[in-house]
Design a protein around this motif. Structure first.
Motif, PDB file in Angstrom:
ATOM      1  N   UNK A  95       0.814  -1.217   0.000  1.00 16.24           N
ATOM      2  CA  UNK A  95       0.000   0.000   0.000  1.00 16.24           C
ATOM      3  C   UNK A  95       0.845   1.264   0.000  1.00 16.24           C
ATOM      4  N   UNK A  96       2.155   1.127   0.315  1.00 13.43           N
ATOM      5  CA  UNK A  96       3.024   2.297   0.384  1.00 13.43           C
ATOM      6  C   UNK A  96       3.145   2.887   1.775  1.00 13.43           C
ATOM      7  N   UNK A  97       2.418   2.343   2.756  1.00 11.33           N
ATOM      8  CA  UNK A  97       2.422   2.941   4.089  1.00 11.33           C
ATOM      9  C   UNK A  97       3.648   2.561   4.910  1.00 11.33           C
ATOM     10  N   UNK A  98       4.362   1.511   4.491  1.00 14.73           N
ATOM     11  CA  UNK A  98       5.553   1.176   5.246  1.00 14.73           C
ATOM     12  C   UNK A  98       6.619   2.256   5.091  1.00 14.73           C
ATOM     13  N   UNK A  99       6.660   2.902   3.915  1.00 17.25           N
ATOM     14  CA  UNK A  99       7.584   4.020   3.733  1.00 17.25           C
ATOM     15  C   UNK A  99       7.220   5.168   4.666  1.00 17.25           C
ATOM     16  N   UNK A 100       5.931   5.391   4.852  1.00 19.14           N
ATOM     17  CA  UNK A 100       5.486   6.438   5.776  1.00 19.14           C
ATOM     18  C   UNK A 100       5.962   6.106   7.183  1.00 19.14           C
ATOM     19  N   UNK A 101       5.853   4.847   7.556  1.00 21.03           N
ATOM     20  CA  UNK A 101       6.303   4.419   8.873  1.00 21.03           C
ATOM     21  C   UNK A 101       7.803   4.641   9.026  1.00 21.03           C
ATOM     22  N   UNK A 102       8.559   4.305   7.987  1.00 20.45           N
ATOM     23  CA  UNK A 102       9.997   4.530   8.026  1.00 20.45           C
ATOM     24  C   UNK A 102      10.337   5.997   8.199  1.00 20.45           C
TER      25      UNK A 102
END
Length: 550
Positions: A95-102
């Motif tokens: 979904x692309x949200x792991x980059x946000x978490x990073x």
């Protein structure tokens, strides 16, 4: 009916050396000859069966059945947990949200060595406190890769960091099992373990900084390492001794993360070592053109609050579900409606004292750690607005990425139960207990050995808890000291257990590199074990006897 014998050859030392053959073969093939873990595990399993047959006179059918029993247990205790933990991670990557978490973790500090402390030590401890079962290694490894660490170094950091909370992981389950196995107070064992493992926990963040950036990095980042280590260690000690050992890791993890965040408001490293987040799917490549690794969430000007909430939501769901599952009413309902127990067919074993060995299989299909993670994943589908078909495809891809790691875990669990049910592990424990007064120094080694083979502190405590207490009575030492030392020493074997090595390499896409990972963490395991052995020995003498819970 197979009747276990502690000393079938007539020489306890000779029998112990034979019982050591499977473990010795595993460590030499994996660490010395650099075999792939799946083949090292298979050879070690074959060696365990051979020792059971020719030294312990265990029938071939029983020996093979014991291995099958262990492999079946690994499905629920390791694979079901790990598949779902990595599935949740892969959903956030897609979904692309792991980059946000990073980027959110990077916002805590622009120094990736500090990020390593927050992710591997504090966040990993929270996952261990709630879920355990390899999930901290699996999830934190890929989060560290996203923070810019080399995949194998990320796995090393996650494995070493997971030593601090394991004695009280799964809401204190290793200590609870230790109490039930020995018939003594779990609270006292928890308090004593808090006076051992908390000491080592103080130094773990400093070790992580050294691994992440070299020992010169400690001159720049020591305030963060000291803050995290002291906060965690003090909380672990205080909660295990004065409140509840079941909750000490949760509060220690949250307190250490909060302390780092507070410190970062008034202090930053002079020369920050940044790291560009690498959006990579576990098992994939940084150059993979798949749309799943392309930034699709978050505006160039900064992530919105909604984006950040969605990024953290899967892990918040995990915390919430596992917390609810520990409520007495919920736990009792799950235990009543969600467990199927049955006797494993073909296994009929008496221990050396003539008592039946429990070979029942408990299928905890509702309240199991893996099931709670699976439900967390389904909720994550809703939060991230991922369709069921996409979620199913991601799950299939998650299983494929593990590859040979699945076979490795099955073999090693089979190995541990062949050694356990044939009597080999009991022989080794009794042999070490015969060291007399020196056993005070060797007591943590017994726990370390147990976790190296079984992969869990729970397994080690159930195997050797009574042995530790018996040795304590023979040496006129408080039983809580050696019992707790079994759990505290066991956590240091977690980083070199083949099950966790396989989980770590699979998570970062380096299946087959278990031998290399083993060599990188073995030194840390042995160094911290030596330190703990010294602490426990001093606690058995007038020097530190004032620390012992009586």
């Amino acid at each position: 009916m197979y009747h276990q014998q502690v000393n079938p050859t007539g020489s306890l030392t000779g029998t112990a050396l034979l019982a050591l053959l499977p473990l010795t073969a595993l460590l030499i093939l994996l660490g010395g000859l650099r075999w792939k873990a799946q083949w090292a595990g298979l050879v070690a399993l074959a060696a365990a069966v051979a020792v059971a047959l020719f030294s312990y006179s265990m029938p071939l059918g029983q020996a093979l059945d014991a291995g099958a029993f262990g492999a079946a247990l690994s499905l629920l205790q390791v694979l079901w947990i790990t598949f779902n933990a990595i599935w949740i991670y892969n959903l956030t990557v897609r979904s692309g949200h792991f980059e946000v978490l990073g980027r959110a973790f990077a916002a805590i500090s622009d120094d990736r060595r500090v990020q390593a402390i927050v992710i591997a030590f504090s966040f990993g401890a929270l996952l261990e406190a709630l879920a355990g079962g390899g999930s901290p290694v699996a999830i934190c490894s890929v989060m560290l890769v996203a923070a810019g660490f080399d995949p194998l170094k990320a796995a090393v950091l996650a494995l070493v960091a997971d030593t601090a909370p394991v004695a009280f992981g799964g809401l204190g389950n290793p200590i609870t099992v230790l109490g039930s196995t020995t018939g003594l107070s779990a609270d006292k064992f928890g308090a004593m373990a808090g006076r051992q493992s908390a000491i080592l926990a103080v130094f773990v963040p400093a070790i992580l900084v050294g691994i992440a950036g070299g020992w010169k990095a400690l001159r720049q980042v020591w305030p963060a390492a000291l803050t995290a280590g002291l906060t965690f260690g003090l909380c672990q000690f205080a909660f295990s001794n004065y409140w509840s050992y079941k909750l000490c890791d949760i509060f220690a993890a949250l307190a250490s993360a909060g302390a780092i965040i507070a410190l970062n408001r008034v202090w930053r490293p002079a020369d920050a070592e940044g790291g560009r987040p690498v959006p990579v799917i576990a098992g994939g490549s940084v150059d993979d053109p798949d749309p799943a690794v392309v930034r699709r969430v978050g505006a160039p000007g900064g992530d919105s609050r909604t984006d950040r909430v969605k990024a953290f939501a899967p892990y918040a769901v995990i915390v919430l579900l596992f917390s609810l599952a520990q409520l007495d009413s919920v736990k009792n309902w799950l235990a009543t409606h969600g467990i199927w127990k049955f006797a494993w067919p073909g296994l009929h074993i008496l221990n050396a004292k003539g008592k039946h060995v429990d070979t029942g299989y408990t299928l905890n299909y509702l309240g199991a750690t893996g099931t709670l993670l699976f439900v967390s994943g389904l909720i994550t589908l809703l939060i991230l607005r991922t369709g069921l078909i996409a979620g199913a495809r991601t799950y299939a891809a998650t299983i494929r990425q593990f590859g040979w790691a699945i076979f490795t875990i099955l073999c090693v669990y089979g190995l541990s139960y062949v050694m356990n049910l044939s009597g080999q592990i009991t022989t080794l424990g009794v042999w070490l207990a015969g060291a007399g007064s020196a056993f005070a120094f060797l007591s943590p080694v017994v726990g370390w050995f147990g976790v190296t083979i079984t992969g869990t502190d729970v397994g080690s405590n159930s195997l050797f808890g009574n042995l530790q207490v018996t040795a304590a009575h023979q040496l006129n030492v408080g039983p809580t000291l050696f019992g707790a030392a079994n759990s505290s020493g066991g956590v240091l074997g977690k980083m070199i257990s083949p099950q966790n090595l396989a989980i770590g390499t699979a998570a970062v896409g380096e299946v087959g590199a278990e031998g290399l990972l083993f060599r990188r963490v073995l030194g840390w395991s042995l160094a911290m074990l030596l330190a703990l052995c010294t602490i426990v020995w001093l606690q058995s003498t007038p020097v530190l006897s004032w620390m012992v819970v009586h």
